[in-house]
Design an enzyme around this catalytic site. Structure first.
Site, mmCIF file in Angstrom:
data_model
loop_
_atom_site.group_PDB
_atom_site.id
_atom_site.type_symbol
_atom_site.label_atom_id
_atom_site.label_comp_id
_atom_site.label_asym_id
_atom_site.label_seq_id
_atom_site.Cartn_x
_atom_site.Cartn_y
_atom_site.Cartn_z
ATOM 1 C CB SER A 11 -0.960 -0.016 1.193
ATOM 2 O OG SER A 11 -0.250 -0.116 2.415
ATOM 3 C CD1 TRP A 12 5.925 3.598 2.600
ATOM 4 C CD2 TRP A 12 4.244 5.009 2.211
ATOM 5 N NE1 TRP A 12 6.390 4.877 2.828
ATOM 6 C CE2 TRP A 12 5.379 5.758 2.594
ATOM 7 C CE3 TRP A 12 3.066 5.675 1.907
ATOM 8 C CZ2 TRP A 12 5.366 7.165 2.677
ATOM 9 C CZ3 TRP A 12 3.051 7.072 1.983
ATOM 10 C CH2 TRP A 12 4.190 7.796 2.362
ATOM 11 C CB SER A 135 3.559 9.830 5.384
ATOM 12 O OG SER A 135 4.648 8.981 5.735
ATOM 13 C CE LYS A 188 6.621 4.992 12.592
ATOM 14 N NZ LYS A 188 5.392 4.504 11.930
ATOM 15 C CB SER A 251 -1.148 3.113 13.371
ATOM 16 O OG SER A 251 -0.139 2.359 14.014
ATOM 17 C CG ASN A 253 3.331 -0.805 14.211
ATOM 18 O OD1 ASN A 253 4.023 -1.788 14.420
ATOM 19 N ND2 ASN A 253 3.459 -0.069 13.105
ATOM 20 C CB VAL A 276 4.336 -6.328 7.594
ATOM 21 C CG1 VAL A 276 5.616 -6.344 8.426
ATOM 22 C CG2 VAL A 276 4.412 -7.395 6.491
ATOM 23 C CD GLU A 278 7.831 -3.272 8.810
ATOM 24 O OE1 GLU A 278 8.646 -3.984 9.434
ATOM 25 O OE2 GLU A 278 7.773 -3.230 7.569
#
Length: 341
Positions: A11-12, A135, A188, A251, A253, A276, A278
């Site tokens: 996606s990014w 972003s 982060k 997010s 995460n 994923v 991260e």
């Protein structure tokens, strides 16, 4: 017009490909996954980014040579756990001085290297840069105003990449502090897991604010010990990226952390997020770096215990709250007498 290859069809990478296409550049998207390329070729959009339509002239390929040779810039957008093998796979095709900008975030657990360091090791002749900041792909793909930073070894390379990406909704700053940027971007994600766990436990805004504030303190403490710059951790790739990752449901995460706080195991949470996470991959590496540089990371330490040792999440928060009494900023001097005395 520049020729740019997006290495990785997630996606990014697709959001950045759409941005570069709108900027008038010739975009190629490469993926090792045949089914992913077939989906993109047929629909010109990724199923994870519905409504983000890529330009008709985008080239989709699984062929390494087509993706690398003759390209002005390679955008490395694979998940952190695949960065080394992808760089190794494509390395022999990269020309000396060819520009590569890494846009993924993470630290390799085995070597404790950042992703740019991995790329430089696997492709020593490349001109490697990084791009990081608050972003989400979902918002960049929809052309919502976003601000980000490009870090590079030279101003010339940073400005070149800045000019390719920047437009009226995507503002790009430049920085020479690649290491600080990458550490902020990787660590982060671990703190965002903690913020999600707190949400899953039903805690409130006070808890979230504390985790963000003390979390950036931990990130900066380790980053400065490793050679990063304090100002970087106060900026977009530090506190900026941490805020957006801890606060947004975009997010992965934070979403995984919420599930863990609600009682799921780390693996169950990752399976449910279906992307994923991260922070899970960077958490152990962060603790290894903390030991190497003799730095205390209490929040990140508790995240590791919850993820990998089965520690109860509420107990982890309780332990953080009951740590020894401390000063917030140890180096601040105390007045010898009060002002009214």
């Amino acid at each position: 017009m520049a020729k740019v290859s997006i290495i990785g069809g997630g996606s990014w990478g697709i959001a950045l490909g759409a941005l570069l296409g709108r900027n008038g550049h010739r975009v190629t998207v490469w993926s090792a996954l045949e089914q992913e390329i077939a989906m993109l070729r047929e629909n010109h959009e990724h199923r994870m980014l519905p409504g983000v339509i890529l330009p008709e002239d985008v080239v989709y390929t699984t062929q390494d040579r087509e993706a690398v040779e003759g390209q002005d810039l390679l955008v490395m957008a694979v998940a952190s756990s695949y960065t080394r093998q992808t760089a190794r796979r494509l390395g022999s095709l990269v020309s000396p001085g060819q520009k590569i900008v890494n846009v993924a975030k993470g630290i390799e657990e085995r070597t404790l290297m950042t992703l740019a360091q991995i790329i430089e090791e696997e492709i020593p002749g490349a001109d490697v840069a990084v791009m990081s900041g608050p972003s989400h792909a979902e918002e960049v793909g929809r052309s919502l105003p976003t601000t980000i930073v490009v870090g590079a070894g030279s101003r010339e390379t940073a400005e070149y990449i800045q000019n390719l990406f920047m437009n009226e909704v995507f503002r790009v700053y430049i920085s020479p502090d690649m290491l600080g940027m990458e550490l902020g971007g990787a660590l982060k994600n671990v703190v965002a897991l903690a913020a999600g766990i707190a949400d899953g436990l039903g805690y409130g805004d006070n808890t979230k604010a504390a985790l963000i504030t003390r979390g950036i303190t931990e990130i900066a403490r380790l980053g400065i010990a490793m050679g990063g710059k304090f100002e970087t951790f106060c900026g977009l790739t530090g506190i900026g990226d941490l805020i957006v990752t801890c606060a947004s449901m975009h997010s992965r995460n934070r979403r995984a952390g919420i599930l863990i706080g609600q009682g799921k195991t780390c693996q169950e949470a990752m399976d449910e997020v279906k992307m994923v996470v991260e922070g899970v991959h960077s958490a152990k590496a962060a603790m290894a770096l903390a030991e190497k540089y003799s730095v205390q990371l209490p929040i990140i330490e508790q995240v590791n215990k919850v993820l990998f040792e089965g520690k109860n999440a509420a107990s982890a928060v309780n332990e953080l709250m009951l740590r020894d009494r401390k000063e917030e900023v140890p180096d601040f001097p105390w007045l010898e007498k009060q002002p009214w005395q």
